[in-house]
Design a protein around this motif. Sequence first.
Motif, short mmCIF file in Angstrom:
data_model
loop_
_atom_site.label_atom_id
_atom_site.label_comp_id
_atom_site.label_asym_id
_atom_site.label_seq_id
_atom_site.Cartn_x
_atom_site.Cartn_y
_atom_site.Cartn_z
N THR A 258 32.16 27.96 10.85
CA THR A 258 31.63 27.45 9.59
C THR A 258 30.46 26.53 9.88
OG1 THR A 258 33.81 27.55 8.54
CG2 THR A 258 32.16 26.12 7.52
N TRP A 259 29.29 26.87 9.35
CA TRP A 259 28.09 26.06 9.54
C TRP A 259 28.02 25.00 8.45
CZ3 TRP A 259 24.76 26.16 13.59
CH2 TRP A 259 24.86 27.23 14.46
N VAL A 260 27.67 23.79 8.84
CA VAL A 260 27.56 22.67 7.91
C VAL A 260 26.16 22.09 8.02
CG1 VAL A 260 28.49 20.42 7.21
CG2 VAL A 260 30.02 22.15 8.21
N ARG A 261 25.47 22.03 6.90
CA ARG A 261 24.13 21.45 6.88
C ARG A 261 24.08 20.36 5.82
NH1 ARG A 261 18.99 22.33 8.79
NH2 ARG A 261 17.22 21.92 7.40
N LEU A 262 23.64 19.18 6.23
CA LEU A 262 23.53 18.04 5.34
C LEU A 262 22.08 17.57 5.35
CD1 LEU A 262 25.05 15.98 3.55
CD2 LEU A 262 25.32 14.56 5.59
N GLU A 263 21.48 17.53 4.17
CA GLU A 263 20.09 17.11 4.03
C GLU A 263 20.01 15.93 3.07
OE1 GLU A 263 17.22 20.70 3.93
OE2 GLU A 263 19.09 21.44 3.04
N ALA A 264 19.26 14.91 3.46
CA ALA A 264 19.03 13.74 2.62
C ALA A 264 17.53 13.55 2.48
CB ALA A 264 19.68 12.50 3.22
N GLU A 265 17.06 13.46 1.24
CA GLU A 265 15.63 13.36 0.96
C GLU A 265 15.38 12.26 -0.06
OE1 GLU A 265 13.80 17.57 0.65
OE2 GLU A 265 15.90 17.78 0.05
N HIS A 266 14.19 11.68 0.00
CA HIS A 266 13.75 10.72 -1.01
C HIS A 266 12.60 11.36 -1.77
CE1 HIS A 266 11.51 7.34 -2.76
NE2 HIS A 266 12.69 6.73 -2.81
N GLN A 267 12.80 11.58 -3.06
CA GLN A 267 11.77 12.19 -3.91
C GLN A 267 11.08 11.08 -4.69
OE1 GLN A 267 14.04 15.06 -6.14
NE2 GLN A 267 14.00 16.55 -4.48
N ALA A 268 9.80 10.87 -4.38
CA ALA A 268 9.06 9.78 -4.99
C ALA A 268 8.86 10.02 -6.48
CB ALA A 268 7.71 9.62 -4.30
N ALA A 269 8.79 8.91 -7.24
CA ALA A 269 8.61 9.00 -8.69
C ALA A 269 7.22 9.48 -9.07
CB ALA A 269 8.90 7.64 -9.32
N GLY B 210 0.81 -1.21 0.00
CA GLY B 210 0.00 0.00 0.00
C GLY B 210 0.84 1.26 0.00
N PRO B 211 0.23 2.40 -0.33
CA PRO B 211 0.96 3.67 -0.37
C PRO B 211 1.33 4.15 1.01
CG PRO B 211 -1.38 4.04 -0.75
CD PRO B 211 -1.18 2.55 -0.73
N ARG B 212 2.37 4.94 1.06
CA ARG B 212 2.82 5.52 2.33
C ARG B 212 2.96 7.02 2.17
NH1 ARG B 212 7.87 1.50 3.82
NH2 ARG B 212 6.68 -0.38 4.17
N SER B 213 3.11 7.70 3.29
CA SER B 213 3.37 9.13 3.24
C SER B 213 4.82 9.36 2.83
CB SER B 213 3.11 9.74 4.62
OG SER B 213 3.91 9.11 5.59
N PRO B 214 5.18 10.59 2.43
CA PRO B 214 6.56 10.86 2.03
C PRO B 214 7.55 10.50 3.13
CG PRO B 214 5.13 12.68 1.42
CD PRO B 214 4.31 11.74 2.26
N ALA B 215 8.72 10.02 2.72
CA ALA B 215 9.74 9.63 3.68
C ALA B 215 10.22 10.83 4.48
CB ALA B 215 10.92 8.98 2.95
N THR B 216 10.38 10.64 5.77
CA THR B 216 10.89 11.71 6.63
C THR B 216 12.34 11.99 6.28
OG1 THR B 216 9.43 10.99 8.41
CG2 THR B 216 11.24 12.45 9.00
N PRO B 217 12.70 13.21 5.93
CA PRO B 217 14.09 13.50 5.51
C PRO B 217 15.04 13.51 6.70
CG PRO B 217 12.81 15.51 5.51
CD PRO B 217 11.84 14.39 5.81
N TYR B 218 16.31 13.48 6.38
CA TYR B 218 17.38 13.60 7.38
C TYR B 218 17.98 14.99 7.24
CZ TYR B 218 22.01 13.10 9.49
OH TYR B 218 23.14 13.28 10.24
N ARG B 219 18.14 15.70 8.36
CA ARG B 219 18.72 17.03 8.34
C ARG B 219 19.71 17.18 9.49
NH1 ARG B 219 13.16 18.10 7.12
NH2 ARG B 219 12.92 19.05 5.05
N MET B 220 20.92 17.52 9.17
CA MET B 220 21.98 17.72 10.17
C MET B 220 22.49 19.15 10.06
SD MET B 220 25.74 15.89 10.40
CE MET B 220 26.46 16.88 9.09
N THR B 221 22.60 19.84 11.19
CA THR B 221 23.13 21.20 11.22
C THR B 221 24.12 21.29 12.37
OG1 THR B 221 21.02 22.06 10.39
CG2 THR B 221 22.56 23.65 11.34
#
Length: 609
Positions: free
Chosen positions: A127-138, A16-27
């Motif tokens: 120096t600020w470092v931000r790393l974001e990881a996302e899953h963009q559905a097709a 079944g379908p799911r909601s969008p994946a929760t992204p990862y964000r590091m700051t």
Amino acid sequence: MTSDRSPSPAQPDLPGPRSPATPYRMTVTTALTHSDAVALADQRLGAWLKQEGCDEPPPAGPAPGSPEAPAERLRLGDRILLDRDDGPLRAATGTPGRYTRRRLRTPAPHGTHQLTLTLATDPGGPTWVRLEAEHQAAGTGVRTPSKVAVPELARTLLPLLDASDGPAAVHNNPRVVTAAEVDALIDELCDPERRLPTVVASVPANLGLDEWLTGTVRPLCHQLPGLATLYVLDPAARTGFNVALEYHSVYGGAVRTYLPEVDPASRHDGARHPVMPRHRIEEDLRRAAGLLAREPRRLAAELPLPAPLAAVPVLRVPPAARRPGPGRSEQAAHEQLIHEQPTHEQLTHEQLAHEQLAHEQELDSREQQARADELERVRHSLRHSRRREHHLRTEAEEQYAALRHVGAQVRVLAGRICPGAGPGQAQAPAGRGRPAEGGPGLPAQADETPASFAELMERLPEFPLLTFTGDQKPALALDGLGTCAGWARLTWEGLTALQEYAVAAVRGEAGGDFKQWCEHTPDGCHHFPPRKAVRGESQTVFSHTKWKRERMLPVPECVDTSRRAFMGAHLRIGGGRTAPRLHYLDDCSGSGRIYVGYIGLHLTNTRTN
């Protein structure tokens, strides 16, 4: 570029379908200069791409710090795009400085995985470092993972950057805290510059530190690198930590998440910092790891960006350069381009199309920037609303507690004016045991006896000379047992008798200890069965190191400089040798109070072991 390692085997995928994946964000911040941090990030990113069999990206254009490094898009493989840009921060924000950004897009099941690394620096600032990881559905309705895993780039960069969050170092794995480091940890928890939550784990009394750390805590914190600072209290540190933070304690193998802005002096603030008990961790370690990461991920999504990162403009890159077709060399492509020189009309048409495309891109960029700025305003508003909500809730709880205390005093005064108003309200006769006029009162009406331990704990302030110094959780856990109402009523009777005894004891009119008081209860005072009042533990319990330590319960520093005291005196709540107990310390001759350190199931002894 994510890590798919997990503490335990993955659960079967649900249909079944799911909601969008929760992204990862590091700051986080780093003490490295902007150029050194960028060089390190490019080196680690290139090493990972090479390991994955992708084309290694060429060196970037002008070095950070030069007037401009134009945005570029590189195609490193099938559906693998790397966007790079560098430049000054937006002048409209009033924040000088520079930024560097890398965005990598790779194919993933049912969509595309996007990894964005942004570095921004203010003159004179870190120096600020931000790393974001996302899953963009097709597309809509396709199945996606519930959340994006911690990127492997985050795990490799954190130790190399010496990343920090305000005063706290951000590590991949939990760091063990000793007794000498407790004060520094408490300072970190209370520091106003802390943005990330702090996860503190305790060690069960029946397990060794290394065994618990390796087998439980590290897998439990596997999803937290870059999202929280991680610590484990060794046995010596646990005692000092819990004594200093009596309203925010953690023990018995539990793990507590301390959100920013801890108020160690507030009992009500303790409820804001969630605790995960040991039994929930051991029931399902993988599920517990997901639950533990839920709050840090929410906080990472809601927190406003630091000023330098908020001043980074949206990404604008040109289309990827075309590559020669199969079997064609660069020279052949160049010769074909010479023979196919466009006419003047074609150049004019292409120029107009190019200008139209540039105009559309400009409008699109402005719209994206407006949405980004609006999102940042929403984050600031949400943070302000949450702070306001917490302040109002704390204020309401304090006013409610004060109201109950005043209500108790009113009932006592009413009982003195009208002795026949109800059971327990009769005025004590003159002589031994009679409370002083205008002195501390006590709850009086028998028909208002608490029906649960939750209500009992709320009404403890109604006993002016009794101070509860322990943890409420063991008492609240009694509500889940079948005879909780009877136990709560008997506990209330014991507390009422202790309060009456304390009133007399501080005046020197008690005539002995509490057990003697129960054996010879003055007329007009509440009677508590003498056989249920125990002066102290047996010699076996006192000489057993572990059992004695369980009864070393919190007290104020004015009672003992170690903030711990042995509370052997206790009340038996209910029948049987394993029924609940109330442990207390009688300090009426010193500080003029009785300290209740524990209410809960029977502590360990020869019968319960």
